[in-house]
Design a protein around this motif. Structure first.
Motif, PDB file in Angstrom:
ATOM      1  N   ASN A  93       4.307 -10.733 -38.037  1.00 24.82           N
ATOM      2  CA  ASN A  93       5.027 -12.006 -38.044  1.00 24.82           C
ATOM      3  C   ASN A  93       4.206 -13.169 -38.579  1.00 24.82           C
ATOM      4  O   ASN A  93       4.746 -14.195 -38.934  1.00 24.82           O
ATOM      5  N   LEU A  94       2.888 -13.005 -38.642  1.00 19.51           N
ATOM      6  CA  LEU A  94       2.068 -14.103 -39.141  1.00 19.51           C
ATOM      7  C   LEU A  94       1.723 -13.882 -40.610  1.00 19.51           C
ATOM      8  O   LEU A  94       1.826 -12.769 -41.124  1.00 19.51           O
ATOM      9  N   GLU A  98      -3.391 -15.728 -42.087  1.00 19.92           N
ATOM     10  CA  GLU A  98      -3.732 -15.787 -40.665  1.00 19.92           C
ATOM     11  C   GLU A  98      -4.240 -14.457 -40.162  1.00 19.92           C
ATOM     12  O   GLU A  98      -5.140 -14.390 -39.330  1.00 19.92           O
ATOM     13  N   ASN A  99      -3.623 -13.381 -40.640  1.00 23.44           N
ATOM     14  CA  ASN A  99      -4.051 -12.071 -40.204  1.00 23.44           C
ATOM     15  C   ASN A  99      -5.514 -11.815 -40.544  1.00 23.44           C
ATOM     16  O   ASN A  99      -6.209 -11.112 -39.827  1.00 23.44           O
ATOM     17  N   LEU A 102      -7.401 -14.745 -38.140  1.00 22.68           N
ATOM     18  CA  LEU A 102      -7.029 -14.947 -36.743  1.00 22.68           C
ATOM     19  C   LEU A 102      -8.202 -14.731 -35.781  1.00 22.68           C
ATOM     20  O   LEU A 102      -8.918 -13.746 -35.877  1.00 22.68           O
ATOM     21  N   GLY A 103      -8.374 -15.685 -34.884  1.00 25.38           N
ATOM     22  CA  GLY A 103      -9.417 -15.559 -33.880  1.00 25.38           C
ATOM     23  C   GLY A 103     -10.749 -16.117 -34.328  1.00 25.38           C
ATOM     24  O   GLY A 103     -11.677 -16.234 -33.555  1.00 25.38           O
ATOM     25  N   ARG A 104     -10.860 -16.431 -35.603  1.00 20.23           N
ATOM     26  CA  ARG A 104     -12.115 -17.034 -36.064  1.00 20.23           C
ATOM     27  C   ARG A 104     -11.853 -18.098 -37.120  1.00 20.23           C
ATOM     28  O   ARG A 104     -12.641 -18.291 -38.043  1.00 20.23           O
ATOM     29  N   GLU A 105     -10.718 -18.777 -36.994  1.00 21.04           N
ATOM     30  CA  GLU A 105     -10.379 -19.837 -37.922  1.00 21.04           C
ATOM     31  C   GLU A 105     -11.348 -20.994 -37.714  1.00 21.04           C
ATOM     32  O   GLU A 105     -11.772 -21.247 -36.596  1.00 21.04           O
ATOM     33  N   SER A 106     -11.690 -21.669 -38.797  1.00 21.09           N
ATOM     34  CA  SER A 106     -12.507 -22.855 -38.597  1.00 21.09           C
ATOM     35  C   SER A 106     -11.586 -23.963 -38.099  1.00 21.09           C
ATOM     36  O   SER A 106     -10.478 -24.142 -38.597  1.00 21.09           O
ATOM     37  N   THR A 110      -8.707 -31.937 -35.287  1.00 23.88           N
ATOM     38  CA  THR A 110      -7.250 -31.846 -35.319  1.00 23.88           C
ATOM     39  C   THR A 110      -6.766 -30.403 -35.263  1.00 23.88           C
ATOM     40  O   THR A 110      -5.645 -30.103 -35.597  1.00 23.88           O
ATOM     41  N   GLY A 111      -7.638 -29.509 -34.854  1.00 23.13           N
ATOM     42  CA  GLY A 111      -7.223 -28.124 -34.739  1.00 23.13           C
ATOM     43  C   GLY A 111      -7.569 -27.323 -35.978  1.00 23.13           C
ATOM     44  O   GLY A 111      -8.433 -27.720 -36.769  1.00 23.13           O
ATOM     45  N   ILE A 112      -6.860 -26.207 -36.118  1.00 24.02           N
ATOM     46  CA  ILE A 112      -7.173 -25.270 -37.200  1.00 24.02           C
ATOM     47  C   ILE A 112      -7.033 -25.932 -38.560  1.00 24.02           C
ATOM     48  O   ILE A 112      -6.069 -26.645 -38.821  1.00 24.02           O
ATOM     49  N   TRP A 114      -5.941 -25.415 -41.878  1.00 23.56           N
ATOM     50  CA  TRP A 114      -5.142 -24.409 -42.568  1.00 23.56           C
ATOM     51  C   TRP A 114      -5.541 -24.220 -44.011  1.00 23.56           C
ATOM     52  O   TRP A 114      -5.426 -23.129 -44.560  1.00 23.56           O
ATOM     53  N   ARG A 136       2.605 -15.647 -47.396  1.00 22.81           N
ATOM     54  CA  ARG A 136       3.762 -14.852 -46.997  1.00 22.81           C
ATOM     55  C   ARG A 136       3.467 -14.053 -45.729  1.00 22.81           C
ATOM     56  O   ARG A 136       2.332 -13.633 -45.515  1.00 22.81           O
ATOM     57  N   PRO A 137       4.485 -13.831 -44.885  1.00 21.11           N
ATOM     58  CA  PRO A 137       4.217 -13.036 -43.685  1.00 21.11           C
ATOM     59  C   PRO A 137       3.755 -11.621 -44.055  1.00 21.11           C
ATOM     60  O   PRO A 137       4.246 -11.041 -45.023  1.00 21.11           O
TER      61      PRO A 137
END
Ligand SMILES: Nc1ncnc2c1ncn2[C@@H]1O[C@H](COP(=O)(O)OP(=O)(O)OP(=O)(O)O)[C@@H](O)[C@H]1O
Ligand SMILES: [Mg+2]
Lengths: 498, 328
Positions: A93-94, A98-99, A102-106, A110-112, A114, A136-137
């Motif tokens: 779904n992501l 992201e896949n 995921l789990g190690r995004e800088s 203001t958060g991730i 992108w 794309r997902p």
């Protein structure tokens, strides 16, 4: 070379199965270490033990000489072991980006971030020679791309050890080449790489060292140049391998009238110009690279997509408005490409998974007797050597290759008039591939027809009576008899007119 | 334009359109419906529902469910009132206590679901009974709150032009909403929630902290429902153990109407906000009409839910088709 990861005397049992019985395994820095063995030998289990998915019953694990405990996959990653598991284990779904991250995004205040995620993912995919829209997902990509994404994710961390469990099972030559380049580079940087595959060519192309498992035991451990191919296979299967290399049987063509005929059949945007006939006793191979339109052709025949130009004739009648329900009524069967998503019913037993199509064809109210079911199941467990604790074991507890055998057996047992096989031997070991070829040959002689899709040319040539070659979503030629050789198919795929 | 109208955004676009359509239709039919004051009332009157829905959104995104939120509102409401009124606790302390209580109860749900692999439906159903029972045990009667600090708190508002104003409950709702959106979109926690909803075992094998995240999801939902309980007491200046009965179903309806898939993985907090707005507008329109009975609200919600389910199914099917066709 320095020992990087050592597993000593590992024991691991599941209810009813001793999956690992005192296995030792050492990965050194700067080597590609192939882990070989038949389906169900314990390769994936060993990998899951060294990456914290399963806890070991006894034995010890050392990382750079120090004993360690690995509590979870997360823990394994943080200790420097990065893994691609046998089934693609990402979330559909992501987005692909992201896949990978995921789990190690800088992340900043203001958060991730992108933009960084996207660029990082693009770089990771580019490293494997792929240029795709990472926004794309993931679920919208083919399994091959998904597999590449899983590899990209594993390469995206600073790991000491990289573990790849059948990473190439749905890749084609070019992608494998890219992967091997990346692996070689990492190896030269001092990483230790564990590589599982059933493709012998690939083993000899990249590995430095081979460890062979059989029934949860070490049976061999040698540098690559000291273990010739035939000896390796003998070690894996535990008997003399030369018996396997049965000479190519001349395929006596069965005189039959074709019951399927396509004329310039196609579906805009997916595949075009498909022209062939299929009669009983024929095995039509579809050869070509990934994305060349093989799966799409199968989908048209099975009525999942309907052809919007050209014609499909079944039994001489034009099958306009061909639908899956009609395909089934005409006696077609499809063994799909993605076993995890479309094949197995994970919680049902091997017996139930194997007989379900047969039962459905018979009608749900005319139950197959239990003894009949047991009989059929036993036949296939023996002939395909399906390794399972019992016919009542839930299929999800089988090794990947053995699950695939059950799915294949499900369709062979149903004895359809035409069986469409889309990568039926994905993840199946060398020995069993020969047995499957033999079984197809036997059923063919009895009058069943097949459409056979495989990325492995050798296998297509071995099993098929004629081969349709596809390139860039078009059928570009048909080879029969003596013409259907590997070299000829290759040159047609490559585009050189043969 | 292409980037806006993607398959994944279709549910949220549909929700927005429905939301606007209802607003415009009601506005044209009823005089005064378009006023700012009416719009702000949507927020104020439904603040407790909205806050609950934010928490529930996370639970549903992860593929779980939380049935306990309605009783939590009742339980924490009566607790706040009794702590202030009968136990003479300072309101600030009382509120902190019930918020902690909500957080812990949610944590408890999460622990049971995570450690013992119990189904969320049953665990939170037990929570529903426990919280409701606890609330009634504390006091069967509704308790009026009379405390200067509490009145001052309830009186906080932001004045807006034309004599309209945003009271504390609406402010809290908006704060929780924004926090929820940021949490879902911009943090690792939020993305892990989506990953768990997409495929839990894959998320685990990817090395994500699935266990911890799942516990936090239910803790968050527990906290939000406790806060909703506090907002409800502020809104009514009293606590009642029976308030919030059936609220869990309204919250689930709002989340689903907002485009979040009940099976997890797809959806958004903002969608749930639209869902709450839609429910609020239907209710208000029916009140404006005067001649329609209140059960028409339920009928309208039921119809909408059905439509949204069908829409989601359609998207799922067509998405599966194109994803297969995209092939390479
Ligand atoms: N979760 C489980 N529960 C019970 N048995 C299991 C489980 N996982 C693996 N096994 C059993 O352990 C044995 C080894 O399986 P494993 O997956 O390690 O094989 P493999 O060498 O990876 O085979 P393949 O080449 O088919 O992937 C098999 O007999 C399998 O049935
Ligand atoms: Mg395996």
């Amino acid at each position: 070379m320095a020992e990087l990861l050592q597993l000593r005397n590992i024991q691991k049992s599941f209810p009813g199965v001793k999956a690992l019985d005192g296995v030792s395994f050492t990965v050194r820095a700067g080597e590609v270490h192939a882990l070989m063995g038949e389906n169900g030998a314990g390769k994936s289990t060993l990998i899951k033990v060294m990456t914290g998915v399963h806890t070991l019953d006894s034995g010890e694990i050392l990382l750079e000489g120090k004993p360690i405990q690995i509590k979870s996959p997360q823990d394994a990653v943080s200790q420097g072991i990065s893994t691609v598991y046998q089934e693609v284990n990402l979330v559909p779904n992501l987005s692909l980006a992201e896949n990978i991250c995921l789990g190690r995004e800088s992340a900043g205040f203001t958060g991730i971030k992108w933009k960084e995620v996207k660029e990082r993912a693009e770089r990771a995919m580019a490293r494997l020679g792929l240029n795709v829209d990472v926004r794309r997902p993931l679920g919208s990509f083919s399994i091959a791309i998904q597999q590449m994404a899983a590899i990209a994710r594993a390469l995206d961390v600073d790991a000491k050890v990289l573990v790849l469990d059948e990473p190439t099972s749905s890749l084609d030559r070019d992608e494998v080449k890219q992967l091997f380049e990346a692996i070689t580079k990492l190896k030269n940087e001092g990483m230790g790489i564990v590589f599982v595959t059933h493709f012998l060519d690939q083993v000899y192309a990249v590995s430095d060292h081979i460890t062979v498992l059989r029934n949860g035991n070490n049976v061999g451990d040698a540098p690559i140049d000291q273990l010739p191919r035939l000896e390796l296979v003998s070690m894996m299967i535990g008997r003399d391998a030369s018996a396997l290399e049965s000479e190519r049987v001349a395929k006596d063509p069965i005189q039959s009238t074709s019951f399927i005929e396509t004329q310039d059949m196609g579906h805009s945007g997916s595949v075009e110009g498909v022209n062939f006939t299929i009669g009983s006793g024929e095995v039509l191979g579809l050869a070509g690279l990934l994305g060349s339109g093989r799966t799409e052709t199968v989908r048209l025949l099975y009525g999942i997509d309907s052809a919007n130009h050209g014609e499909l004739k079944i039994d001489g009648r034009s099958a306009s408005g061909h639908k899956t329900s009609k395909a089934i009524a005409s006696g077609f069967g499809l063994c799909p490409e993605d076993r995890k998503l479309e094949g197995i019913l994970p919680d049902l037993s091997v017996r139930e998974n194997l007989t379900i199509v047969l039962q459905a064809r018979q009608g749900w109210f005319r139950k197959l007797s239990r003894s009949k079911q047991d009989e059929i199941v036993q036949v296939f467990i023996d002939s395909l050597r399906i390794k399972t604790a019992s016919p009542e074991t839930p299929i999800k507890n089988l090794s990947g290759g053995n699950q695939q055998k059950v799915i294949l057996a499900r369709w062979l047992a149903a004895n359809p008039r035409l069986l469409l096989l889309d990568e039926p031997t994905r993840g199946i070991d060398v020995g069993a591939k020969f047995e499957i070829s033999a079984l197809i040959e036997k059923l063919r002689k009895e009058g069943m027809a097949f459409v056979f899709v495989s990325s492995e040319l050798e296998e297509v040539v071995r099993s098929c009576t004629k081969i349709a070659v596809m390139r860039d979503r078009k059928m570009v030629g048909m080879l029969t008899g003596e013409e259907a050789s590997e070299e000829k198919v290759m040159s047609m795929i490559a585009g050189g007119e043969a | 334009m292409k980037a806006i109208f993607t398959k994944e955004r279709l549910p949220i676009i549909a929700t927005s359109l429905v939301c606007i359509a209802i607003y415009v239709a009601a506005g044209l039919k009823f005089e005064g419906f378009f006023s700012l004051r009416v719009f702000l009332n949507f927020l104020t009157d439904n603040a407790f529902l909205g806050i609950t829905a934010v928490g529930v959104t996370f639970v549903i995104l992860s593929g779980g469910i939380d049935l306990s939120v309605g009783s939590m509102v009742g339980c924490t409401g009566i607790m706040t009132a009794v702590l202030i009124q009968n136990k003479h606790l300072h309101p600030a302390l009382a509120i902190a206590t019930v918020l902690l209580f909500g957080l812990l109860l949610g944590c408890g749900h999460g622990l049971l679901i995570q450690k013992f692999n119990l189904p969320p439906f049953l665990v939170t159903l037990a929570g529903l009974f426990l919280a409701r029972g606890l609330g009634l045990w504390i006091s069967k009667e509704s308790v009026q709150i009379d405390h200067p600090f509490f009145s001052a708190l309830a009186g906080i508002k932001i004045s807006l032009p034309n004599g309209a104003s945003l009271p504390i409950s609406a402010i809290l709702f908006l704060v929780v909403l924004v926090a929820g959106i940021v949490l879902a979109k911009q943090t690792r926690f939020g993305r892990t929630v989506y990953a768990i909803g997409g495929n839990e075992s894959s998320a685990m094998l990817m090395g994500l902290s699935v266990g911890k995240t799942k516990i936090w999801i239910y803790a968050l939902s527990g906290f939000c429902s406790a806060l909703a309980g506090v907002v409800y007491t502020i809104y009514t200046s009293s606590g009642n153990a029976l308030s919030g009965t059936g609220l869990e179903l309204d919250a689930i309806a709002a989340v689903v109407i907002g485009g979040t898939l009940l099976s997890g993985g797809y959806g958004s907090v903002f969608g749930s906000f639209l869902g709450v707005l839609i429910l609020a507008m239907i209710q208000t329109a029916i009140n404006f009409d005067g001649s329609l009975s209140s059960w028409w609200t339920r009928i309208a919600i039921g119809t909408l839910l059905l439509i949204f389910m069908l829409l989601q199914k359609g998207i799922e099917v067509s998405a599966r088709r194109t994803s297969k066709k995209a092939g390479h």
